[in-house]
Design an enzyme around this catalytic site. Structure first.
Site, PDB file in Angstrom:
ATOM      1  N   ASN A   7       0.915  -1.174  -0.086  1.00  0.00           N
ATOM      2  CA  ASN A   7       0.158   0.127   0.039  1.00  0.00           C
ATOM      3  C   ASN A   7       0.847   1.165  -0.048  1.00  0.00           C
ATOM      4  O   ASN A   7       1.536   1.555   0.979  1.00  0.00           O
ATOM      5  CB  ASN A   7      -0.924   0.062   1.207  1.00  0.00           C
ATOM      6  CG  ASN A   7      -1.592   1.368   1.536  1.00  0.00           C
ATOM      7  OD1 ASN A   7      -1.643   2.153   0.535  1.00  0.00           O
ATOM      8  ND2 ASN A   7      -2.224   1.489   2.687  1.00  0.00           N
ATOM      9  N   LYS A   9       0.347   4.365  -0.162  1.00  0.00           N
ATOM     10  CA  LYS A   9      -0.473   5.698   0.491  1.00  0.00           C
ATOM     11  C   LYS A   9      -0.302   6.774  -0.487  1.00  0.00           C
ATOM     12  O   LYS A   9      -0.177   6.551  -1.670  1.00  0.00           O
ATOM     13  CB  LYS A   9       0.017   5.795   1.822  1.00  0.00           C
ATOM     14  CG  LYS A   9      -0.057   4.516   2.557  1.00  0.00           C
ATOM     15  CD  LYS A   9       0.146   4.625   4.017  1.00  0.00           C
ATOM     16  CE  LYS A   9      -0.113   3.115   4.696  1.00  0.00           C
ATOM     17  NZ  LYS A   9       0.209   3.125   6.315  1.00  0.00           N
ATOM     18  N   HIS A  93      -9.391   1.137   5.024  1.00  0.00           N
ATOM     19  CA  HIS A  93      -8.239   1.326   5.586  1.00  0.00           C
ATOM     20  C   HIS A  93      -8.201   2.263   6.769  1.00  0.00           C
ATOM     21  O   HIS A  93      -9.148   3.279   6.915  1.00  0.00           O
ATOM     22  CB  HIS A  93      -7.259   1.997   4.719  1.00  0.00           C
ATOM     23  CG  HIS A  93      -5.889   1.778   5.145  1.00  0.00           C
ATOM     24  ND1 HIS A  93      -5.278   2.754   6.018  1.00  0.00           N
ATOM     25  CD2 HIS A  93      -4.633   0.995   5.295  1.00  0.00           C
ATOM     26  CE1 HIS A  93      -3.881   2.505   6.499  1.00  0.00           C
ATOM     27  NE2 HIS A  93      -3.657   1.269   5.838  1.00  0.00           N
ATOM     28  N   GLU A  95      -6.665   4.579   8.139  1.00  0.00           N
ATOM     29  CA  GLU A  95      -6.277   5.774   7.795  1.00  0.00           C
ATOM     30  C   GLU A  95      -7.432   6.679   7.300  1.00  0.00           C
ATOM     31  O   GLU A  95      -7.596   7.818   7.424  1.00  0.00           O
ATOM     32  CB  GLU A  95      -5.216   6.089   6.832  1.00  0.00           C
ATOM     33  CG  GLU A  95      -3.797   5.891   7.659  1.00  0.00           C
ATOM     34  CD  GLU A  95      -2.777   5.469   6.850  1.00  0.00           C
ATOM     35  OE1 GLU A  95      -2.496   5.629   5.568  1.00  0.00           O
ATOM     36  OE2 GLU A  95      -1.763   4.910   7.543  1.00  0.00           O
ATOM     37  N   GLU A 164      -5.388  -5.195  10.266  1.00  0.00           N
ATOM     38  CA  GLU A 164      -4.365  -3.892  10.614  1.00  0.00           C
ATOM     39  C   GLU A 164      -4.563  -3.378  11.952  1.00  0.00           C
ATOM     40  O   GLU A 164      -5.169  -2.261  12.195  1.00  0.00           O
ATOM     41  CB  GLU A 164      -4.321  -3.178   9.592  1.00  0.00           C
ATOM     42  CG  GLU A 164      -4.024  -3.488   8.321  1.00  0.00           C
ATOM     43  CD  GLU A 164      -3.260  -2.802   7.412  1.00  0.00           C
ATOM     44  OE1 GLU A 164      -2.260  -2.798   6.907  1.00  0.00           O
ATOM     45  OE2 GLU A 164      -4.111  -1.607   7.038  1.00  0.00           O
ATOM     46  N   GLY A 170       2.856   1.841  10.782  1.00  0.00           N
ATOM     47  CA  GLY A 170       4.068   3.163  10.716  1.00  0.00           C
ATOM     48  C   GLY A 170       4.584   3.433  11.965  1.00  0.00           C
ATOM     49  O   GLY A 170       5.192   4.488  12.205  1.00  0.00           O
ATOM     50  N   SER A 210       3.640  -2.310  10.277  1.00  0.00           N
ATOM     51  CA  SER A 210       4.778  -2.591  10.326  1.00  0.00           C
ATOM     52  C   SER A 210       5.590  -3.923  10.063  1.00  0.00           C
ATOM     53  O   SER A 210       6.604  -4.141  10.477  1.00  0.00           O
ATOM     54  CB  SER A 210       5.521  -1.925  11.694  1.00  0.00           C
ATOM     55  OG  SER A 210       4.904  -0.776  12.137  1.00  0.00           O
TER      56      SER A 210
HETATM   57  P1  PGA Z   1       3.111   0.152   7.613  1.00  0.00           P
HETATM   58  O1  PGA Z   1       1.559   0.345   7.157  1.00  0.00           O
HETATM   59  O2  PGA Z   1       3.704  -1.193   7.110  1.00  0.00           O
HETATM   60  O3  PGA Z   1       3.951   1.355   7.346  1.00  0.00           O
HETATM   61  O4  PGA Z   1       3.055  -0.122   9.162  1.00  0.00           O
HETATM   62  C1  PGA Z   1       0.675  -0.492   6.858  1.00  0.00           C
HETATM   63  C2  PGA Z   1      -0.730  -0.273   6.161  1.00  0.00           C
HETATM   64  O5  PGA Z   1      -1.018   0.896   6.634  1.00  0.00           O
HETATM   65  O6  PGA Z   1      -1.148  -0.843   5.338  1.00  0.00           O
END
Ligand code: PGA
Length: 248
Positions: A7, A9, A93, A95, A164, A170, A210
């Protein structure tokens, strides 16, 4: 065989997307996996047309609107995404949920829109740190899943789930393989109750939060983990490649 999804983003403009594909090669160790990249919408067409992209890397959109067209400034529909090469759609997601106020009801409408236009939805669920500390992990992820499942019209429709935990995205903190296995098992049981054993067994449940080359092997080995959804580490073709190789 696992699903390895990146992803991106809000990273990777069209030219950068194509440069990534030029540096990402699928070797024999990686070839058994289903490899997906979710570029930002503006880079989808460039990614789709990029001659350096191995066609085994499939593409998806990070978000869709639930209507097909209309007065929705700034939004993109599933039918539009499909027309520029998307085969998958991330839906819900964290976010989107946290920063843009997306609700479970909207997530359900988006799942329906994706399926209507032949996109395979990847339904994202996950608890916040506060919810985890309050012992509410199962309650939260199941209520997110339940509403999304009301949009699955028939047991034959393919969809994926991504677990997730919000606190792991992140942050450099990963769920332990046991935590991931626990949540994935809970989700799979609910799939079995809601749609049936065949769908539950076949539906891939990805872990995200992560994931790095250094922890991918142990996460991917956990019970009920069928793949990973990778944010930060998917921006680098080497680390994305290493994670894909870790899946064997
Ligand atoms: P990350 O993000 O691997 O940077 O933690 C995962 C995601 O939001 O899909």
């Amino acid at each position: 065989m696992a699903v390895i999804a990146g992803n991106w983003k809000m990273h990777m403009a069209p030219e950068e997307a194509c440069t990534f594909f030029g540096a990402f090669e699928i070797d024999e160790m990686m070839a058994n996996n289903e490899i997906l990249i979710f570029p930002p919408a503006i880079s989808l067409l460039a990614a789709y047309k990029c001659e350096d992209r191995d066609p085994r890397v499939q593409l998806g959109i990070q978000n869709v609107h639930w209507e097909d067209r209309g007065a929705f400034t700034g939004e993109i529909s599933a039918v539009m995404a499909a027309s520029v090469g998307a085969s998958y759609a991330l839906v819900g997601h964290s976010e989107r949920r946290q920063l843009f106020g997306e609700t479970d009801e909207q997530v359900a409408l988006k799942v329906a829109a994706a399926l209507r236009h032949g996109l395979i939805p990847v339904i994202c669920v996950g608890e916040t740190l506060e919810e985890r500390e309050a012992g509410r992990v199962n309650e939260v992820i199941l209520s997110q899943l339940d509403l999304a499942l009301t949009s699955i019209p028939d047991p034959e429709a393919r969809f994926l789930i991504a677990y997730e935990p919000v606190w792991a995205i992140g942050t450099g903190k990963t769920a332990t393989p046991m935590d991931a296995a626990g949540a994935h098992g809970t989700l799979r049981n609910r799939l079995e109750q809601a749609i049936g054993a065949t769908t539950a067994a076949r539906t891939e449940i990805l872990y995200g939060g992560s994931v790095q080359p250094s922890n991918a092997t142990e996460i991917l080995a956990a019970q009920d983990v069928d793949g990973v959804l990778i944010g930060g580490a998917s921006l680098n073709p080497q680390s994305f490649g290493e994670i894909t190789r870790a899946a064997g």
